[in-house]
Design a protein around this motif. Structure first.
Motif, PDB file in Angstrom:
ATOM      1  N   GLU A  81       0.826  -1.203   0.000  1.00  0.00           N
ATOM      2  CA  GLU A  81       0.000   0.000   0.000  1.00  0.00           C
ATOM      3  C   GLU A  81       0.865   1.261   0.000  1.00  0.00           C
ATOM      4  OE1 GLU A  81      -3.372   0.341  -0.323  1.00  0.00           O
ATOM      5  OE2 GLU A  81      -3.232  -1.795  -0.774  1.00  0.00           O
ATOM      6  N   ALA A  82       1.947   1.239   0.757  1.00  0.00           N
ATOM      7  CA  ALA A  82       2.840   2.398   0.824  1.00  0.00           C
ATOM      8  C   ALA A  82       3.503   2.653  -0.529  1.00  0.00           C
ATOM      9  CB  ALA A  82       3.893   2.185   1.902  1.00  0.00           C
ATOM     10  N   LYS A  83       3.882   1.601  -1.231  1.00  0.00           N
ATOM     11  CA  LYS A  83       4.523   1.755  -2.547  1.00  0.00           C
ATOM     12  C   LYS A  83       3.606   2.451  -3.544  1.00  0.00           C
ATOM     13  CE  LYS A  83       7.680  -2.128  -2.165  1.00  0.00           C
ATOM     14  NZ  LYS A  83       8.004  -3.493  -2.612  1.00  0.00           N
ATOM     15  N   LYS A  84       2.300   2.307  -3.356  1.00  0.00           N
ATOM     16  CA  LYS A  84       1.343   2.939  -4.260  1.00  0.00           C
ATOM     17  C   LYS A  84       1.257   4.449  -4.049  1.00  0.00           C
ATOM     18  CE  LYS A  84      -1.692  -1.098  -4.459  1.00  0.00           C
ATOM     19  NZ  LYS A  84      -3.037  -1.598  -4.095  1.00  0.00           N
ATOM     20  N   THR A  85       1.610   4.926  -2.849  1.00  0.00           N
ATOM     21  CA  THR A  85       1.393   6.335  -2.541  1.00  0.00           C
ATOM     22  C   THR A  85       2.670   7.164  -2.437  1.00  0.00           C
ATOM     23  OG1 THR A  85       1.357   5.881  -0.178  1.00  0.00           O
ATOM     24  CG2 THR A  85      -0.752   5.828  -1.307  1.00  0.00           C
ATOM     25  N   VAL A  86       3.817   6.534  -2.230  1.00  0.00           N
ATOM     26  CA  VAL A  86       5.065   7.291  -2.057  1.00  0.00           C
ATOM     27  C   VAL A  86       5.597   7.722  -3.417  1.00  0.00           C
ATOM     28  CG1 VAL A  86       7.445   7.185  -1.224  1.00  0.00           C
ATOM     29  CG2 VAL A  86       5.628   6.126   0.102  1.00  0.00           C
ATOM     30  N   LYS A  87       5.859   9.013  -3.545  1.00  0.00           N
ATOM     31  CA  LYS A  87       6.357   9.564  -4.814  1.00  0.00           C
ATOM     32  C   LYS A  87       7.836   9.234  -4.993  1.00  0.00           C
ATOM     33  CE  LYS A  87       3.079  13.307  -4.811  1.00  0.00           C
ATOM     34  NZ  LYS A  87       2.872  14.738  -4.833  1.00  0.00           N
ATOM     35  N   THR A  88       8.285   9.241  -6.234  1.00  0.00           N
ATOM     36  CA  THR A  88       9.683   8.941  -6.560  1.00  0.00           C
ATOM     37  C   THR A  88      10.521  10.202  -6.720  1.00  0.00           C
ATOM     38  OG1 THR A  88       9.174   8.841  -8.911  1.00  0.00           O
ATOM     39  CG2 THR A  88       9.080   6.762  -7.683  1.00  0.00           C
ATOM     40  N   THR A  89       9.905  11.365  -6.494  1.00  0.00           N
ATOM     41  CA  THR A  89      10.626  12.638  -6.595  1.00  0.00           C
ATOM     42  C   THR A  89      10.392  13.458  -5.332  1.00  0.00           C
ATOM     43  OG1 THR A  89       8.772  13.739  -7.664  1.00  0.00           O
ATOM     44  CG2 THR A  89      10.430  12.741  -9.107  1.00  0.00           C
ATOM     45  N   ARG A  90      11.248  14.462  -5.158  1.00  0.00           N
ATOM     46  CA  ARG A  90      11.075  15.419  -4.065  1.00  0.00           C
ATOM     47  C   ARG A  90      11.420  16.797  -4.610  1.00  0.00           C
ATOM     48  NH1 ARG A  90      16.089  16.928  -1.849  1.00  0.00           N
ATOM     49  NH2 ARG A  90      17.770  15.529  -2.380  1.00  0.00           N
ATOM     50  N   PRO A  91      10.895  17.848  -3.967  1.00  0.00           N
ATOM     51  CA  PRO A  91      11.203  19.208  -4.447  1.00  0.00           C
ATOM     52  C   PRO A  91      12.692  19.524  -4.290  1.00  0.00           C
ATOM     53  CG  PRO A  91       9.385  19.222  -2.883  1.00  0.00           C
ATOM     54  CD  PRO A  91       9.941  17.841  -2.882  1.00  0.00           C
TER      55      PRO A  91
ATOM     56  N   LEU B 242      13.447  26.380  -7.191  1.00  0.00           N
ATOM     57  CA  LEU B 242      12.014  26.293  -6.938  1.00  0.00           C
ATOM     58  C   LEU B 242      11.281  25.808  -8.176  1.00  0.00           C
ATOM     59  CD1 LEU B 242      11.494  29.567  -4.904  1.00  0.00           C
ATOM     60  CD2 LEU B 242      11.749  27.245  -4.049  1.00  0.00           C
ATOM     61  N   GLY B 243      10.338  24.902  -7.963  1.00  0.00           N
ATOM     62  CA  GLY B 243       9.568  24.369  -9.074  1.00  0.00           C
ATOM     63  C   GLY B 243      10.192  23.149  -9.727  1.00  0.00           C
ATOM     64  N   GLN B 244      11.438  22.861  -9.405  1.00  0.00           N
ATOM     65  CA  GLN B 244      12.125  21.700  -9.973  1.00  0.00           C
ATOM     66  C   GLN B 244      12.000  20.517  -9.013  1.00  0.00           C
ATOM     67  OE1 GLN B 244      13.591  21.732 -13.047  1.00  0.00           O
ATOM     68  NE2 GLN B 244      12.796  23.810 -13.221  1.00  0.00           N
ATOM     69  N   LYS B 245      12.183  19.323  -9.542  1.00  0.00           N
ATOM     70  CA  LYS B 245      12.115  18.120  -8.717  1.00  0.00           C
ATOM     71  C   LYS B 245      13.384  17.306  -8.872  1.00  0.00           C
ATOM     72  CE  LYS B 245       7.216  17.934  -8.607  1.00  0.00           C
ATOM     73  NZ  LYS B 245       6.071  17.128  -8.358  1.00  0.00           N
ATOM     74  N   ILE B 246      13.737  16.594  -7.804  1.00  0.00           N
ATOM     75  CA  ILE B 246      14.895  15.704  -7.799  1.00  0.00           C
ATOM     76  C   ILE B 246      14.390  14.277  -7.703  1.00  0.00           C
ATOM     77  CG2 ILE B 246      16.955  14.993  -6.513  1.00  0.00           C
ATOM     78  CD1 ILE B 246      17.166  17.848  -5.464  1.00  0.00           C
ATOM     79  N   GLU B 247      14.902  13.422  -8.567  1.00  0.00           N
ATOM     80  CA  GLU B 247      14.552  12.006  -8.545  1.00  0.00           C
ATOM     81  C   GLU B 247      15.210  11.347  -7.335  1.00  0.00           C
ATOM     82  OE1 GLU B 247      12.331   8.997 -10.292  1.00  0.00           O
ATOM     83  OE2 GLU B 247      12.551  11.015 -11.073  1.00  0.00           O
ATOM     84  N   LEU B 248      14.439  10.580  -6.571  1.00  0.00           N
ATOM     85  CA  LEU B 248      14.986   9.864  -5.422  1.00  0.00           C
ATOM     86  C   LEU B 248      15.758   8.633  -5.878  1.00  0.00           C
ATOM     87  CD1 LEU B 248      11.876   9.828  -3.052  1.00  0.00           C
ATOM     88  CD2 LEU B 248      13.851  11.314  -2.890  1.00  0.00           C
ATOM     89  N   THR B 249      16.787   8.280  -5.125  1.00  0.00           N
ATOM     90  CA  THR B 249      17.478   7.020  -5.401  1.00  0.00           C
ATOM     91  C   THR B 249      16.582   5.886  -4.897  1.00  0.00           C
ATOM     92  OG1 THR B 249      18.607   6.945  -3.272  1.00  0.00           O
ATOM     93  CG2 THR B 249      19.731   8.113  -5.068  1.00  0.00           C
ATOM     94  N   VAL B 250      16.881   4.679  -5.287  1.00  0.00           N
ATOM     95  CA  VAL B 250      16.103   3.528  -4.855  1.00  0.00           C
ATOM     96  C   VAL B 250      16.154   3.400  -3.331  1.00  0.00           C
ATOM     97  CG1 VAL B 250      15.878   1.013  -4.985  1.00  0.00           C
ATOM     98  CG2 VAL B 250      16.427   2.316  -7.037  1.00  0.00           C
ATOM     99  N   ASP B 251      17.325   3.599  -2.745  1.00  0.00           N
ATOM    100  CA  ASP B 251      17.465   3.501  -1.286  1.00  0.00           C
ATOM    101  C   ASP B 251      16.630   4.564  -0.568  1.00  0.00           C
ATOM    102  OD1 ASP B 251      19.178   1.320  -1.405  1.00  0.00           O
ATOM    103  OD2 ASP B 251      20.984   2.581  -1.361  1.00  0.00           O
ATOM    104  N   GLU B 252      16.653   5.796  -1.080  1.00  0.00           N
ATOM    105  CA  GLU B 252      15.853   6.866  -0.473  1.00  0.00           C
ATOM    106  C   GLU B 252      14.370   6.552  -0.568  1.00  0.00           C
ATOM    107  OE1 GLU B 252      18.467  10.903  -1.232  1.00  0.00           O
ATOM    108  OE2 GLU B 252      17.261  10.110  -2.884  1.00  0.00           O
ATOM    109  N   TRP B 253      13.943   6.058  -1.729  1.00  0.00           N
ATOM    110  CA  TRP B 253      12.539   5.730  -1.936  1.00  0.00           C
ATOM    111  C   TRP B 253      12.107   4.589  -1.021  1.00  0.00           C
ATOM    112  CZ3 TRP B 253       9.902   1.475  -4.165  1.00  0.00           C
ATOM    113  CH2 TRP B 253       8.547   1.694  -4.396  1.00  0.00           C
TER     114      TRP B 253
END
Length: 59
Positions: A17-27, A32-43
């Motif tokens: 259930e958590a995998k369905k809701t956790v985003k793969t990016t962060r601000p 401002l307005g850009q996003k950073i892709e999370l690493t697999v470990d961070e995600w």
């Protein structure tokens, strides 16, 4: 009372259930307005935190 005690939800179901809701990016704090892709470990860490929250019954 935890989710497990009330509904009988095992941790692997909470993780799914958590995998369905956790985003793969962060601000991006620098751009401002850009996003950073999370690493697999961070995600996976964020997914684990969300699963703990689900299992704890809190929002």
């Amino acid at each position: 009372m935890s989710t497990f005690a009330v509904f009988g939800m095992p941790r692997d179901v909470a993780m799914t259930e958590a995998k369905k809701t956790v985003k793969t990016t962060r601000p991006d704090p620098k751009n401002l307005g850009q996003k950073i892709e999370l690493t697999v470990d961070e995600w996976l860490h964020k997914v684990s935190q969300k699963a703990d929250q689900i299992m704890g019954g809190s929002r």
